[in-house]
Design a protein around this motif. Structure first.
Motif, PDB file in Angstrom:
ATOM      1  N   GLY A   1       3.323   5.762  -3.205  1.00  0.00           N
ATOM      2  CA  GLY A   1       4.486   6.508  -3.685  1.00  0.00           C
ATOM      3  C   GLY A   1       4.639   6.389  -5.190  1.00  0.00           C
ATOM      4  O   GLY A   1       4.955   7.364  -5.872  1.00  0.00           O
ATOM      5  N   TRP A   2       4.428   5.195  -5.713  1.00  0.00           N
ATOM      6  CA  TRP A   2       4.503   4.960  -7.155  1.00  0.00           C
ATOM      7  C   TRP A   2       3.454   5.817  -7.874  1.00  0.00           C
ATOM      8  O   TRP A   2       3.743   6.460  -8.887  1.00  0.00           O
ATOM      9  CB  TRP A   2       4.277   3.478  -7.448  1.00  0.00           C
ATOM     10  N   THR A   3       2.241   5.822  -7.331  1.00  0.00           N
ATOM     11  CA  THR A   3       1.161   6.604  -7.932  1.00  0.00           C
ATOM     12  C   THR A   3       1.502   8.090  -7.939  1.00  0.00           C
ATOM     13  O   THR A   3       1.320   8.767  -8.948  1.00  0.00           O
ATOM     14  CB  THR A   3      -0.158   6.367  -7.172  1.00  0.00           C
ATOM     15  N   GLN A   4       2.024   8.580  -6.828  1.00  0.00           N
ATOM     16  CA  GLN A   4       2.381   9.996  -6.760  1.00  0.00           C
ATOM     17  C   GLN A   4       3.522  10.338  -7.711  1.00  0.00           C
ATOM     18  O   GLN A   4       3.543  11.417  -8.300  1.00  0.00           O
ATOM     19  CB  GLN A   4       2.767  10.378  -5.333  1.00  0.00           C
TER      20      GLN A   4
ATOM     21  N   ALA B   1       0.802  -1.221   0.000  1.00  0.00           N
ATOM     22  CA  ALA B   1       0.000   0.000   0.000  1.00  0.00           C
ATOM     23  C   ALA B   1       0.840   1.280   0.000  1.00  0.00           C
ATOM     24  O   ALA B   1       0.628   2.167  -0.827  1.00  0.00           O
ATOM     25  CB  ALA B   1      -0.960  -0.003   1.184  1.00  0.00           C
ATOM     26  N   GLN B   2       1.795   1.394   0.916  1.00  0.00           N
ATOM     27  CA  GLN B   2       2.587   2.622   0.992  1.00  0.00           C
ATOM     28  C   GLN B   2       3.490   2.790  -0.232  1.00  0.00           C
ATOM     29  O   GLN B   2       3.652   3.902  -0.737  1.00  0.00           O
ATOM     30  CB  GLN B   2       3.433   2.640   2.265  1.00  0.00           C
ATOM     31  N   ILE B   3       4.053   1.708  -0.700  1.00  0.00           N
ATOM     32  CA  ILE B   3       4.914   1.772  -1.879  1.00  0.00           C
ATOM     33  C   ILE B   3       4.073   2.115  -3.109  1.00  0.00           C
ATOM     34  O   ILE B   3       4.465   2.950  -3.934  1.00  0.00           O
ATOM     35  CB  ILE B   3       5.668   0.440  -2.090  1.00  0.00           C
ATOM     36  N   ALA B   4       2.903   1.488  -3.219  1.00  0.00           N
ATOM     37  CA  ALA B   4       2.007   1.764  -4.349  1.00  0.00           C
ATOM     38  C   ALA B   4       1.584   3.232  -4.355  1.00  0.00           C
ATOM     39  O   ALA B   4       1.503   3.857  -5.417  1.00  0.00           O
ATOM     40  CB  ALA B   4       0.784   0.859  -4.300  1.00  0.00           C
TER      41      ALA B   4
ATOM     42  N   TYR C   1      -2.835   6.337   1.891  1.00  0.00           N
ATOM     43  CA  TYR C   1      -1.535   7.002   1.908  1.00  0.00           C
ATOM     44  C   TYR C   1      -1.386   8.078   0.832  1.00  0.00           C
ATOM     45  O   TYR C   1      -0.340   8.703   0.726  1.00  0.00           O
ATOM     46  CB  TYR C   1      -0.417   5.959   1.750  1.00  0.00           C
ATOM     47  N   LEU C   2      -2.430   8.276   0.050  1.00  0.00           N
ATOM     48  CA  LEU C   2      -2.376   9.292  -0.998  1.00  0.00           C
ATOM     49  C   LEU C   2      -2.884  10.637  -0.474  1.00  0.00           C
ATOM     50  O   LEU C   2      -3.754  10.676   0.400  1.00  0.00           O
ATOM     51  CB  LEU C   2      -3.236   8.871  -2.194  1.00  0.00           C
ATOM     52  N   PRO C   3      -2.373  11.734  -1.006  1.00  0.00           N
ATOM     53  CA  PRO C   3      -2.917  13.043  -0.640  1.00  0.00           C
ATOM     54  C   PRO C   3      -4.401  13.111  -1.006  1.00  0.00           C
ATOM     55  O   PRO C   3      -4.809  12.589  -2.050  1.00  0.00           O
ATOM     56  CB  PRO C   3      -2.107  14.028  -1.482  1.00  0.00           C
ATOM     57  N   THR C   4      -5.190  13.736  -0.183  1.00  0.00           N
ATOM     58  CA  THR C   4      -6.645  13.761  -0.397  1.00  0.00           C
ATOM     59  C   THR C   4      -7.030  14.359  -1.745  1.00  0.00           C
ATOM     60  O   THR C   4      -8.023  13.940  -2.337  1.00  0.00           O
ATOM     61  CB  THR C   4      -7.360  14.523   0.730  1.00  0.00           C
ATOM     62  N   GLU C   5      -6.246  15.302  -2.251  1.00  0.00           N
ATOM     63  CA  GLU C   5      -6.591  15.900  -3.544  1.00  0.00           C
ATOM     64  C   GLU C   5      -6.328  14.960  -4.723  1.00  0.00           C
ATOM     65  O   GLU C   5      -6.859  15.154  -5.810  1.00  0.00           O
ATOM     66  CB  GLU C   5      -5.858  17.231  -3.764  1.00  0.00           C
TER      67      GLU C   5
END
Length: 96
Positions: free
Chosen positions: A28-31, A23-26, A45-49
């Motif tokens: 980071g990958w998404t961001q 989850a946390q790595i994914a 773990y993603l920014p709300t926006e």
């Protein structure tokens, strides 16, 4: 990502994919890339926006279009593939 059958290092390739789908790595990958992996737990773990923009958001998942490669390559009665037909319609619309 894909692991090739019979590849020289499939075990480690599978481990890499498992690591990237944590989850946390994914998240980071998404961001970093803009491409979300399949793990919906990354939403925590993603920014709300960013959450409304990713396809793994349950509100967006129902709106995703599944690519039908077989349909795209089918030949139409006019001899063109469906992909060619769609491309022509798109270009016609864009040039209006």
């Amino acid at each position: 990502m894909t692991v090739l059958k019979g590849g020289p290092n499939t075990t480690n390739a599978q481990k890499l994919i498992a690591f990237l789908n944590r989850a946390q790595i994914a998240a980071g990958w998404t961001q970093g890339t803009g491409y979300p992996g399949p793990n919906t737990n990354q939403l925590k773990y993603l920014p709300t926006e960013l959450i409304p923009q990713v396809n793994v958001n349950p509100q967006n998942a129902a709106k995703c279009i599944i690519d039908d490669a077989n349909w795209l390559i089918e030949t139409r009665p006019d001899g063109k593939t469906n992909a060619d037909h769609i491309q022509e319609r798109w270009l016609s619309w864009r040039t209006q």
